[in-house]
Design an enzyme around this catalytic site. Sequence first.
Site, PDB file in Angstrom:
ATOM      1  N   HIS A   1      12.097  28.476  19.133  1.00 34.53           N
ATOM      2  CA  HIS A   1      13.475  28.172  18.753  1.00 34.53           C
ATOM      3  C   HIS A   1      14.168  27.495  19.939  1.00 34.53           C
ATOM      4  O   HIS A   1      13.771  27.679  21.097  1.00 34.53           O
ATOM      5  CB  HIS A   1      14.225  29.460  18.388  1.00 34.53           C
ATOM      6  CG  HIS A   1      13.843  30.034  17.057  1.00 34.53           C
ATOM      7  ND1 HIS A   1      14.603  30.981  16.415  1.00 34.53           N
ATOM      8  CD2 HIS A   1      12.779  29.779  16.242  1.00 34.53           C
ATOM      9  CE1 HIS A   1      14.032  31.292  15.265  1.00 34.53           C
ATOM     10  NE2 HIS A   1      12.917  30.594  15.127  1.00 34.53           N
TER      11      HIS A   1
ATOM     12  N   GLU B   1      16.868  28.111  21.515  1.00 34.61           N
ATOM     13  CA  GLU B   1      17.368  29.002  22.570  1.00 34.61           C
ATOM     14  C   GLU B   1      16.249  29.485  23.484  1.00 34.61           C
ATOM     15  O   GLU B   1      16.396  29.531  24.715  1.00 34.61           O
ATOM     16  CB  GLU B   1      18.055  30.235  21.970  1.00 34.61           C
ATOM     17  CG  GLU B   1      19.234  29.940  21.064  1.00 34.61           C
ATOM     18  CD  GLU B   1      18.835  29.892  19.594  1.00 34.61           C
ATOM     19  OE1 GLU B   1      17.836  29.210  19.248  1.00 34.61           O
ATOM     20  OE2 GLU B   1      19.513  30.550  18.791  1.00 34.61           O
TER      21      GLU B   1
ATOM     22  N   CYS C   1      19.412  34.183  16.111  1.00 35.71           N
ATOM     23  CA  CYS C   1      18.694  35.217  15.345  1.00 35.71           C
ATOM     24  C   CYS C   1      18.420  36.404  16.283  1.00 35.71           C
ATOM     25  O   CYS C   1      18.680  36.325  17.479  1.00 35.71           O
ATOM     26  CB  CYS C   1      17.391  34.634  14.821  1.00 35.71           C
ATOM     27  SG  CYS C   1      16.166  34.330  16.114  1.00 35.71           S
TER      28      CYS C   1
ATOM     29  N   CYS D   1      16.276  35.414  19.391  1.00 38.29           N
ATOM     30  CA  CYS D   1      16.980  34.617  20.398  1.00 38.29           C
ATOM     31  C   CYS D   1      18.133  35.397  21.034  1.00 38.29           C
ATOM     32  O   CYS D   1      18.387  35.258  22.233  1.00 38.29           O
ATOM     33  CB  CYS D   1      17.472  33.321  19.771  1.00 38.29           C
ATOM     34  SG  CYS D   1      16.099  32.231  19.324  1.00 38.29           S
TER      35      CYS D   1
END
Lengths: 161, 161
Positions: free
Chosen positions: B58, B60, B88, B91
């Site tokens: 992801h 992040e 999420c 992250c």
Amino acid sequence: MTSAETHKADRTPEIALEEARAAAARGEAPIGAVVTKDGALIAAAGNRTREMNDPTAHAEVLVIRMACEALGQERLVGCDLHVTLEPCPMCAGAISFARIRRLYFGAEDAKGGAVTSGVRLYDQPTCHHAPEVYPGFLERDSAELLRAFFRERRDVPISGA
Amino acid sequence: MTSAETHKADRTPEIALEEARAAAARGEAPIGAVVTKDGALIAAAGNRTREMNDPTAHAEVLVIRMACEALGQERLVGCDLHVTLEPCPMCAGAISFARIRRLYFGAEDAKGGAVTSGVRLYDQPTCHHAPEVYPGFLERDSAELLRAFFRERRDVPISGA
């Protein structure tokens, strides 16, 4: 550990614990993880946050990355993951995204865990994929390894077990 | 984006959105993230889960890894993170471990988020480090980019915004 190396399925907990011991020997938090598929070892890893200067380099995140690379796929459908400590929110999330089938963990982590402790991520209605969860493998060995490690460092990330 | 590249601090939201657009152009979920420190850009990244066959890739997680590498340290003390979508659980956990000072996010994610939605990770007593949270930068642009992307794919990871 090379990918797709076959092994006796019932050695998996010991391999995870060996990875945890190896992490401790490197000065890392002593946590180890293994991904298997149909009894074959796909990947094994221990924590490397200090060595890699990477706060995301927990055993579970590393072993998922390694297994995805070994299998050439983004999702580990049908794969199982053993880890010596209850996963934190970051790792519990990664395990869900990876579509791990069964999650086995050793010691519970009342302070940092997110599976049977804390936010209990897989029990939330917003969780899209929850693995089957089996706690308690080699629990005493896993917890003692962590206690010994953090006793030396006067830090306490694990409370229970 | 190279490390320690200086820029006007107020351009940070646009850089995150540009990373999100670049991710969409690569066929990835259109989410972008930037790490800054004292007004200097440290790292910028967009989602690369498909390209890297890595469910942890992801925006992040990638930008935190890049920033740690750029600064040669495991913790991003004093650093701020902009991301176009509410993080999420994975992250949000990574952001906490990285000791990010301020988290700015664009659109809320009622279905997948873990900051102001879902498990609200930073409000939990088990959370060791919570960043200051500032939602809503370029919210409409960020959300519209996501809606357009997932409309094409008949998938719906974002409900609100």
